[in-house]
Write a protein that holds these residues in place. Structure first.
Motif, PDB file in Angstrom:
ATOM      1  N   UNK A  68      27.876  20.565 109.535  1.00 33.45           N
ATOM      2  CA  UNK A  68      29.162  21.258 110.051  1.00 33.45           C
ATOM      3  C   UNK A  68      30.389  20.833 109.132  1.00 33.45           C
ATOM      4  N   UNK A  69      30.530  19.559 109.263  1.00 33.66           N
ATOM      5  CA  UNK A  69      31.778  18.919 108.622  1.00 33.66           C
ATOM      6  C   UNK A  69      31.862  19.222 107.145  1.00 33.66           C
ATOM      7  N   UNK A  70      30.621  19.109 106.571  1.00 27.04           N
ATOM      8  CA  UNK A  70      30.316  19.370 105.063  1.00 27.04           C
ATOM      9  C   UNK A  70      30.928  20.701 104.777  1.00 27.04           C
ATOM     10  N   UNK A  71      30.214  21.778 105.767  1.00 31.21           N
ATOM     11  CA  UNK A  71      30.473  23.308 105.099  1.00 31.21           C
ATOM     12  C   UNK A  71      31.788  23.765 105.726  1.00 31.21           C
ATOM     13  N   UNK A  72      32.566  23.245 106.522  1.00 31.01           N
ATOM     14  CA  UNK A  72      33.814  24.025 107.009  1.00 31.01           C
ATOM     15  C   UNK A  72      34.742  23.946 105.781  1.00 31.01           C
ATOM     16  N   UNK A  73      34.938  22.743 104.966  1.00 29.60           N
ATOM     17  CA  UNK A  73      36.200  22.762 104.061  1.00 29.60           C
ATOM     18  C   UNK A  73      35.718  23.685 102.693  1.00 29.60           C
ATOM     19  N   UNK A  74      34.429  24.093 102.517  1.00 30.11           N
ATOM     20  CA  UNK A  74      33.785  24.829 101.518  1.00 30.11           C
ATOM     21  C   UNK A  74      34.140  26.325 101.673  1.00 30.11           C
ATOM     22  N   UNK A 119      24.305  23.576 111.728  1.00 26.32           N
ATOM     23  CA  UNK A 119      25.547  22.954 111.715  1.00 26.32           C
ATOM     24  C   UNK A 119      26.057  23.670 110.104  1.00 26.32           C
ATOM     25  N   UNK A 120      25.090  23.627 109.013  1.00 29.21           N
ATOM     26  CA  UNK A 120      25.669  23.729 107.771  1.00 29.21           C
ATOM     27  C   UNK A 120      26.159  25.377 107.756  1.00 29.21           C
ATOM     28  N   UNK A 121      25.343  26.302 108.160  1.00 30.34           N
ATOM     29  CA  UNK A 121      25.437  27.833 108.051  1.00 30.34           C
ATOM     30  C   UNK A 121      26.580  28.212 109.204  1.00 30.34           C
ATOM     31  N   UNK A 122      27.003  27.350 110.161  1.00 25.57           N
ATOM     32  CA  UNK A 122      27.984  27.553 110.971  1.00 25.57           C
ATOM     33  C   UNK A 122      29.178  27.251 110.514  1.00 25.57           C
ATOM     34  N   UNK A 123      29.422  26.413 109.534  1.00 32.62           N
ATOM     35  CA  UNK A 123      30.676  25.969 108.841  1.00 32.62           C
ATOM     36  C   UNK A 123      31.705  27.291 108.615  1.00 32.62           C
ATOM     37  N   UNK A 124      31.403  28.241 107.932  1.00 29.85           N
ATOM     38  CA  UNK A 124      32.199  29.118 107.348  1.00 29.85           C
ATOM     39  C   UNK A 124      32.857  30.020 108.888  1.00 29.85           C
ATOM     40  N   UNK A 403      43.000  27.581 103.724  1.00 26.06           N
ATOM     41  CA  UNK A 403      43.802  26.791 104.492  1.00 26.06           C
ATOM     42  C   UNK A 403      43.431  26.633 106.005  1.00 26.06           C
ATOM     43  N   UNK A 404      42.627  27.831 106.531  1.00 30.38           N
ATOM     44  CA  UNK A 404      42.025  27.849 107.669  1.00 30.38           C
ATOM     45  C   UNK A 404      40.819  26.657 107.940  1.00 30.38           C
ATOM     46  N   UNK A 405      39.991  26.939 106.729  1.00 28.43           N
ATOM     47  CA  UNK A 405      38.817  26.096 106.541  1.00 28.43           C
ATOM     48  C   UNK A 405      39.132  24.448 106.457  1.00 28.43           C
ATOM     49  N   UNK A 406      40.404  24.088 105.684  1.00 30.06           N
ATOM     50  CA  UNK A 406      40.757  23.105 105.492  1.00 30.06           C
ATOM     51  C   UNK A 406      41.403  22.387 106.846  1.00 30.06           C
ATOM     52  N   UNK A 407      42.317  23.079 107.411  1.00 31.19           N
ATOM     53  CA  UNK A 407      42.837  22.460 108.769  1.00 31.19           C
ATOM     54  C   UNK A 407      41.866  22.305 109.879  1.00 31.19           C
ATOM     55  N   UNK A 408      40.933  23.408 109.982  1.00 26.41           N
ATOM     56  CA  UNK A 408      39.763  22.967 110.883  1.00 26.41           C
ATOM     57  C   UNK A 408      38.760  21.801 110.550  1.00 26.41           C
ATOM     58  N   UNK A 409      38.655  21.509 109.277  1.00 28.52           N
ATOM     59  CA  UNK A 409      37.809  20.545 108.992  1.00 28.52           C
ATOM     60  C   UNK A 409      38.575  19.293 109.499  1.00 28.52           C
ATOM     61  N   UNK A 410      39.696  19.031 109.093  1.00 30.90           N
ATOM     62  CA  UNK A 410      40.328  17.903 109.334  1.00 30.90           C
ATOM     63  C   UNK A 410      40.581  17.835 110.781  1.00 30.90           C
ATOM     64  N   UNK A 411      40.494  18.842 111.765  1.00 36.86           N
ATOM     65  CA  UNK A 411      40.708  18.806 113.134  1.00 36.86           C
ATOM     66  C   UNK A 411      39.368  18.339 113.776  1.00 36.86           C
ATOM     67  N   UNK A 412      38.428  18.909 113.191  1.00 35.91           N
ATOM     68  CA  UNK A 412      36.821  18.686 113.421  1.00 35.91           C
ATOM     69  C   UNK A 412      36.608  17.059 113.368  1.00 35.91           C
ATOM     70  N   UNK A 413      36.927  16.887 112.410  1.00 40.64           N
ATOM     71  CA  UNK A 413      36.855  15.286 111.951  1.00 40.64           C
ATOM     72  C   UNK A 413      37.643  14.411 112.980  1.00 40.64           C
TER      73      UNK A 413
END
Length: 519
Positions: A68-74, A119-124, A403-413
């Motif tokens: 999931x962490x890999x897919x969100x910022x993509x 987790x990967x397909x859930x990312x976006x 922007x939403x993908x990147x900020x959510x990635x940082x938040x999840x991490x």
């Protein structure tokens, strides 16, 4: 109407379409976030059923988190290449398929593989639900849209353990995955019916293979280091040291590559915006503190206060009550009030809640533990919506998904880091307190003599007496360690307040965000 970069600006939805669109997007988000925590309390049952140790069972959580962490910022790059609506619907449907496969898994390797896929397909899904929801409402109602979205992302992690425990106890563990199937199919069909004519412009961007490879490398190494660190004694283990080096070196190369590549897989240039970096940093640190405490409190209740998983869930569940009542109020007023004031209020309430918890002791009753949880709902309502407003303010719609993908990635991490730090610090502080308590337990101590005499009089043998005293010392030391961390968290929330005031949020009404092309 065409906007910047060829972006088609669709008019906001109205009436029933907007209501059903909100429900569909929120249901998909709730299902996704729920799956990050629903399996936690089911791990003993899953591990026992599939014939592995509980430690091996934790890979059910780890595999989902890493992928999931890999897919969100993509998300930003993928949505430009395939379209926001098509990517969202595909993400939901593939999540449903992966959930079905998880429930059918007959051994641990299969379950881990299917959880990684899930987790990967859930990312976006989460970033795009936020993006599509904001596009469904007029700018003046953006706060209300964020309120609807925030309620699902904040309540789901709390409901996950409660629902997972009940399903595991009363049905069977595969149903924690099967329940996603009807929810996902309904959400996907409703979302497609409403949004398929509102597709974003597609750009045939080249694949940034190097950036993607570096992203996978450093995120996977970081997540595995965080998940495996505690059981491998952290940096005393060559494995953890190796993972840390891979994560740091991989991140450094990723940073250089993405900032110089013409079509980066992650738009790191967003961090050049003051509102974006200050909002993302504040929401991420606060979420790490919040999530660390969400993990710590039920652990303490179950391991040292005699609570069952369901009882611990009952203590955590009321956190959503005031959040659900107040979130729409915050959403309707955030355009008229400086969002920094709301966030400041939220952090003060969080600090108050954690200060109240820092006074817990081993005789705390259910009501004493419950009151701070209920009050915490106030902080949650005033926390997420204004910070999201600050972070995304001034961005055009063509950059919103990235922007939403990147900020959510940082938040999840940050949530993963918070969990690892809190559980490790809890055990370290408990060991320190236990050593200090052990010094006071000696034959010359009147309290020790009284305790030994009382326990011996109840019919316990000498070794049973000492075991009981050790158990009481454990309970006391882990309780003191938990209250140490509650107090530290309260102080950190207060220290975060100045960071929020570094931002300069634009008002969401009257097209302010359109006018804000620069910083």
């Amino acid at each position: 109407m065409a906007g910047p970069s060829g972006h088609v600006a669709h008019p906001p939805l109205e009436g029933a379409a907007r209501t059903w669109g909100t429900i569909a997007l929120s249901a998909a988000t709730f299902m996704n976030v729920l799956d990050t925590s629903i399996a936690n309390v089911s791990l003993p049952a899953i591990a026992g059923d599939l014939g592995v140790s509980p430690n091996q069972g934790t890979w059910v959580i780890t595999s989902f988190a890493v992928a999931n962490a890999i897919a969100v910022p993509l998300t930003g790059w993928l949505s430009q290449r395939f379209g926001q609506v098509r990517l969202f619907i595909a993400s939901v449907l593939m999540f449903v398929a992966a959930s079905w496969l998880c429930g059918l898994a007959i051994n641990m390797p299969m379950l881990i593989a299917f959880r990684a896929l899930q987790g990967f397909v859930a990312g976006p899904m989460i970033p795009l639900s936020q993006t599509l929801l904001l596009a469904s409402y007029p700018r003046a109602m953006a706060g209300l849209a964020m309120a609807m979205w925030a309620m699902t992302t904040l309540i789901a992690p709390v409901m996950g353990p409660l629902l997972g425990g009940w399903i595991t106890d009363n049905i069977s563990w595969p149903w924690i995955f099967f329940i996603n199937i009807p929810v996902g199919l309904l959400a996907a069909s409703a979302a497609w019916g409403i949004y398929h004519k509102r597709e974003s412009v597609v750009h045939k961007l080249p694949i940034d293979g190097v950036g993607l490879g570096l992203l996978v490398t450093w995120i996977a190494a970081l997540q595995m280091m965080l998940d495996l660190g505690k059981e491998n004694d952290w940096f005393h283990s060559p494995l953890i040291v190796t993972l840390a080096i891979v994560a740091v070196v991989g991140f450094a190369f990723f940073l250089v590559w993405e900032l110089t590549d013409e079509h980066p897989v992650v738009d790191l240039r967003l961090f050049a915006r003051r509102n974006f970096w200050s909002g993302t940093l504040a929401v991420s640190v606060a979420y790490g503190l919040f999530f660390g405490n969400v993990v710590l409190l039920p652990l303490w209740l179950q391991q040292f206060m005699g609570y069952t998983a369901t009882d611990a869930g009952m203590v955590m569940a009321p956190v959503g009550l005031l959040a659900m009542v107040l979130s729409p109020v915050v959403g309707r007023t955030v355009a008229k009030v400086d969002p920094r004031k709301y966030v400041t209020f939220a952090f003060i309430v969080f600090a108050l809640v954690l200060w109240m918890r820092s006074h817990f002791n081993t005789s705390a009753d259910f009501r004493t533990i419950l009151i701070p949880t209920v009050v915490q709902g106030v902080a949650m309502a005033f926390f997420f919506i204004p910070l999201s407003t600050i972070t995304l303010s001034g961005l055009g719609p063509e950059r919103m998904a990235a922007a939403s993908g990147l900020t959510n990635f940082v938040r999840i991490t940050a949530g993963a880091v918070g969990t690892s730090l809190f559980t490790t610090l809890w055990e370290n502080r408990a060991a320190l307190h236990h050593a200090q308590l052990a010094e006071a337990v000696n034959p010359g101590s009147p309290a020790t003599q009284s305790a030994i005499a009382g326990l011996s009089a109840s019919g316990l043998a000498p070794d049973q007496v000492m075991a009981q005293i050790n158990r009481l010392a454990d309970q006391q030391s882990f309780t003191m360690a938990a209250t140490d961390l509650f107090w530290l968290s309260a102080a950190l929330f207060l220290l975060l307040i100045p960071l929020v005031w570094l931002s300069r949020p634009q008002r969401m009404g009257a097209g302010a965000a359109d006018a804000a092309g620069a910083h």
